[in-house]
Motif scaffolding. Structure first.
Motif, PDB file in Angstrom:
ATOM      1  N   GLY A 228       0.939  -1.465  -0.208  1.00 55.63           N
ATOM      2  CA  GLY A 228       0.004  -0.072  -0.002  1.00 55.63           C
ATOM      3  C   GLY A 228       0.890   1.197  -0.300  1.00 55.63           C
ATOM      4  N   VAL A 229      -0.017   1.901  -0.073  1.00 53.40           N
ATOM      5  CA  VAL A 229       1.287   3.554  -0.174  1.00 53.40           C
ATOM      6  C   VAL A 229       0.033   4.654   1.143  1.00 53.40           C
ATOM      7  CG1 VAL A 229       1.486   3.718  -2.469  1.00 53.40           C
ATOM      8  CG2 VAL A 229      -0.895   4.478  -2.003  1.00 53.40           C
ATOM      9  N   HIS A 230       0.608   5.467   1.774  1.00 50.85           N
ATOM     10  CA  HIS A 230       0.300   6.357   1.793  1.00 50.85           C
ATOM     11  C   HIS A 230      -0.665   7.723   1.130  1.00 50.85           C
ATOM     12  CE1 HIS A 230      -0.107  10.122   4.895  1.00 50.85           C
ATOM     13  NE2 HIS A 230       0.855  11.182   3.849  1.00 50.85           N
ATOM     14  N   ALA A 231      -1.681   8.136   2.105  1.00 46.45           N
ATOM     15  CA  ALA A 231      -2.762   9.362   1.313  1.00 46.45           C
ATOM     16  C   ALA A 231      -2.968  10.375   2.209  1.00 46.45           C
ATOM     17  CB  ALA A 231      -3.594   8.214   0.347  1.00 46.45           C
ATOM     18  N   THR A 232      -2.674  11.452   2.110  1.00 40.94           N
ATOM     19  CA  THR A 232      -3.674  13.052   2.725  1.00 40.94           C
ATOM     20  C   THR A 232      -4.287  12.924   2.721  1.00 40.94           C
ATOM     21  OG1 THR A 232      -3.067  13.979   1.636  1.00 40.94           O
ATOM     22  CG2 THR A 232      -1.372  13.850   2.461  1.00 40.94           C
ATOM     23  N   GLY A 233      -5.702  13.309   3.509  1.00 42.54           N
ATOM     24  CA  GLY A 233      -6.669  14.302   3.154  1.00 42.54           C
ATOM     25  C   GLY A 233      -6.727  14.954   1.571  1.00 42.54           C
ATOM     26  N   TYR A 234      -5.778  15.635   1.578  1.00 41.17           N
ATOM     27  CA  TYR A 234      -5.659  16.379  -0.059  1.00 41.17           C
ATOM     28  C   TYR A 234      -6.035  15.516  -0.894  1.00 41.17           C
ATOM     29  CZ  TYR A 234      -7.023  21.046   2.194  1.00 41.17           C
ATOM     30  OH  TYR A 234      -7.114  21.614   3.261  1.00 41.17           O
ATOM     31  N   THR A 235      -4.798  14.397  -0.204  1.00 37.85           N
ATOM     32  CA  THR A 235      -4.598  13.591  -1.623  1.00 37.85           C
ATOM     33  C   THR A 235      -5.711  12.906  -2.436  1.00 37.85           C
ATOM     34  OG1 THR A 235      -2.430  12.856  -0.642  1.00 37.85           O
ATOM     35  CG2 THR A 235      -3.678  11.115  -2.523  1.00 37.85           C
ATOM     36  N   TRP A 236      -6.559  12.597  -1.249  1.00 40.51           N
ATOM     37  CA  TRP A 236      -8.168  11.914  -1.669  1.00 40.51           C
ATOM     38  C   TRP A 236      -8.722  13.117  -2.206  1.00 40.51           C
ATOM     39  CZ3 TRP A 236      -7.078   7.493  -2.409  1.00 40.51           C
ATOM     40  CH2 TRP A 236      -7.955   6.482  -3.279  1.00 40.51           C
ATOM     41  N   ALA A 237      -8.560  14.100  -1.985  1.00 41.41           N
ATOM     42  CA  ALA A 237      -9.438  14.818  -2.252  1.00 41.41           C
ATOM     43  C   ALA A 237      -8.957  16.055  -3.986  1.00 41.41           C
ATOM     44  CB  ALA A 237      -9.806  16.586  -0.757  1.00 41.41           C
ATOM     45  N   THR A 238      -7.606  15.961  -4.554  1.00 45.72           N
ATOM     46  CA  THR A 238      -7.211  16.031  -5.545  1.00 45.72           C
ATOM     47  C   THR A 238      -6.909  15.283  -6.577  1.00 45.72           C
ATOM     48  OG1 THR A 238      -6.024  17.187  -3.803  1.00 45.72           O
ATOM     49  CG2 THR A 238      -5.223  17.419  -6.011  1.00 45.72           C
ATOM     50  N   PRO A 239      -7.680  15.455  -7.259  1.00 43.05           N
ATOM     51  CA  PRO A 239      -7.675  14.131  -8.407  1.00 43.05           C
ATOM     52  C   PRO A 239      -6.380  13.929  -9.038  1.00 43.05           C
ATOM     53  CG  PRO A 239      -9.595  15.809  -9.100  1.00 43.05           C
ATOM     54  CD  PRO A 239      -8.882  16.440  -7.611  1.00 43.05           C
ATOM     55  N   GLU A 240      -5.031  14.493  -9.004  1.00 42.67           N
ATOM     56  CA  GLU A 240      -4.394  14.624  -9.994  1.00 42.67           C
ATOM     57  C   GLU A 240      -3.058  13.579  -8.972  1.00 42.67           C
ATOM     58  OE1 GLU A 240      -5.885  18.952 -11.356  1.00 42.67           O
ATOM     59  OE2 GLU A 240      -5.383  17.456  -9.194  1.00 42.67           O
ATOM     60  N   LEU A 241      -3.785  13.786  -7.553  1.00 43.12           N
ATOM     61  CA  LEU A 241      -2.681  12.800  -6.722  1.00 43.12           C
ATOM     62  C   LEU A 241      -3.610  11.886  -6.371  1.00 43.12           C
ATOM     63  CD1 LEU A 241      -1.496  15.348  -4.356  1.00 43.12           C
ATOM     64  CD2 LEU A 241      -0.121  14.323  -5.670  1.00 43.12           C
TER      65      LEU A 241
END
Length: 539
Positions: A228-241
């Motif tokens: 797996g990988v780490h995702a921040t709150g903004y990662t999941w809210a940002t389509p490019e990430l």
């Protein structure tokens, strides 16, 4: 005599007494001549006037092995010491107030029993008795389905066989009808916590079993290891990430997403129901957690919710503003310890409750694991800080917090993991992470063995940052040994960022291979920017 089941009916069944000839206390038989009859009448014919009745257990009935109660009464007032109550010939305790009383029996062994009440009538005893039989055999349950692992996003039927067609069967809180000796219940999604199944017969005998529903999800028993990988709150809210992560899932490169629930700033990224989070200004709604979990589960992806514990500037600043100084680590002069923007007190039970409540809620919303981070004290000399309410070593406080968390997180259906420093394996007191002790109170530990974070010479590796395979392999061997007695699994954090040395596919791949060689196949990649070297995962 036939057996009649009278349990559950309100009809009062009375067993009447009968006089009988008896031996005197000296062992002589009393012979009564016809001439003495008037004398007996004159004395009120003691035996007959002190008749005994038993109610509550019917003569010849079949009853259950649960606690039974019988009522006893006499036709006239008698002294308690003149009354004897026996079960199968042995005296039993009873209550009696001169005319009425009661006796409680059970639970009893299966088979025939006799309850008898005798009143010493001086010349004639009065006796009443009931014969009954106890059914102590509980129903027999057998789990029939599911046998194969089921997708985490699909409904599942739990099916059991029961040998008593009259039994009432409960499956995970749902009453299930028994047809042809089979009972079943359907769940919209597979329960993550064990499902309790009970069968209760007409006499109250009960059998139960716990069914663990096998899930086709990374990290589950018999399934592939976590990648797996780490995702921040903004990662999941940002389509490019977010999209590259979804593409990696589609390509089979990863099977797990670690999503921040509460991060290093103390921020929470969904509309939590924990009131204190709103009160301290910690909530920024970027997505619906339940919906995110549902979407990832539809892709057969494990969701690990990361909850940063004691590094919490939001809670620390609120505590300082409102005078709740026991909530924060302090300097020796009583001011708040300021490192990391605010560090909360690992001894304070209100701080514990805040973190556990958030974790418990995330688990109930579907998150598969709660992975704690900063579950430690600040990494600074212990004499430079004060912990209000300290009643044990910092290492013991961390273990106690993890232990208190685990029961509630498990009950909510999730596993519990703890991210730990790499150096904790050799220097546990530096940050209050005793790995052998922690391994007894979590489902897995997640060592952060980033090569850039090791000093020269650690584990005999001259330049760890430039030798990613060597430092990961040596340090993971140590963690495997230290977690063995406690039984915790290991999911290792690996470095996918550059700090002093450029890291690309070769360096990331070297860490994955080193961990596997040490016996740890499960890993999570960390990059604070959440842009990953996907080519390191291919092949």
């Amino acid at each position: 005599m036939g057996i009649t089941n009278t349990q559950g009916h309100s009809r009062r069944v009375v067993a009447q007494s009968a006089p009988r000839l008896r031996l005197t206390r000296r062992g002589r038989i009393v012979v009564v001549s016809l001439a003495a009859i008037p004398l007996l009448v004159g004395f009120g014919f003691v035996g007959r006037r002190a008749g005994v009745e038993i109610a509550g257990i019917a003569d010849g009935s079949m009853v259950g092995a649960v606690l039974l109660a019988a009522e006893i009464s006499t036709t006239r007032a008698v002294e308690r010491e003149l009354v004897t109550v026996t079960l199968d010939g042995a005296p039993v305790e009873f209550s009696f107030d001169g005319r009425t009383g009661s006796v409680e029996l059970g639970p009893l062994d299966g088979g025939p029993h006799r309850l008898e009440v005798t009143v010493d009538g001086r010349l004639f005893d009065s006796t009443a008795g009931v014969d009954f039989e106890v059914d102590a055999a509980a129903p027999v349950l057998e789990l029939l389905a599911p046998v194969e692992a089921v997708r985490v996003s699909e409904s599942v039927v739990v099916e059991v066989a029961v040998d008593d067609p009259t039994a009432t069967v409960d499956i995970g809180g749902m009453t299930a009808a028994v047809a042809g000796g089979i009972a079943s219940a359907t769940f919209d999604t597979p329960p993550r916590a064990p499902v309790t199944i009970t069968a209760t017969d007409e006499f109250g005998n009960q059998a139960s079993l716990e069914a663990v529903i096998p899930i086709r999800l990374a990290g589950a028993p018999g399934q592939e290891p976590v990648r797996g990988v780490h995702a921040t709150g903004y990662t999941w809210a940002t389509p490019e990430l977010r999209q590259p992560i979804l593409d990696a899932i589609a390509d089979g490169l990863i099977n797990t997403v670690q999503l921040d629930i509460k991060d290093e700033a103390g921020d929470i990224w969904y509309d939590t129901g924990v009131d204190l989070a709103h009160e301290i200004g910690a909530v920024t709604v970027l997505w619906d957690l339940e919906q995110v979990v549902r979407e990832l589960h539809a892709l057969d992806v494990r969701v690990i919710g990361r909850v940063v514990n004691f590094r919490d500037p939001r809670l620390a600043n609120y505590a300082i503003e409102t005078g709740e100084m026991d909530w924060v680590v302090q300097n020796p002069d009583g001011t708040a310890f300021g490192k990391y923007g605010g560090f909360t007190n690992p001894y304070d039970r209100e701080v514990w409750e805040y973190n556990i409540a958030i974790s418990e809620e995330a688990a109930r919303l579907g998150v598969d694991d709660i992975l704690y981070d900063y579950v430690r004290r600040p990494d600074q000399a212990i004499e430079d800080m004060v912990f209000p309410g300290q009643d044990s070593s910092p290492e013991e406080a961390i273990v106690a917090f993890l232990e208190a968390s685990r029961a509630r997180i498990h009950a909510a259906g999730a596993r519990l993991g703890a991210s730990v420093f790499g150096i904790a394996a050799t220097r546990p007191t530096e940050i209050a992470q005793d790995i052998p002790q922690i391994s007894h109170v979590v489902d897995y530990v997640a060592p952060m063995v980033y090569p850039s974070h090791w000093g020269p010479g650690e584990y005999g590796v001259a330049n760890p940052n430039a030798q990613p395979y060597d430092i990961v392999y040596e340090s993971m061997l140590d963690f495997v040994i230290q977690t063995r007695d406690g039984g915790a699994g290991i999911i290792v954090w690996l470095q996918d960022f550059s700090l002093g040395v450029d890291y690309g596919p070769a360096e990331v791949r070297a860490q994955i291979e080193a961990a596997a060689a040490a016996g740890v196949d499960a890993f999570l990649l960390w990059d604070p920017k959440t842009t990953y070297t996907w080519s390191a995962l291919g092949g």
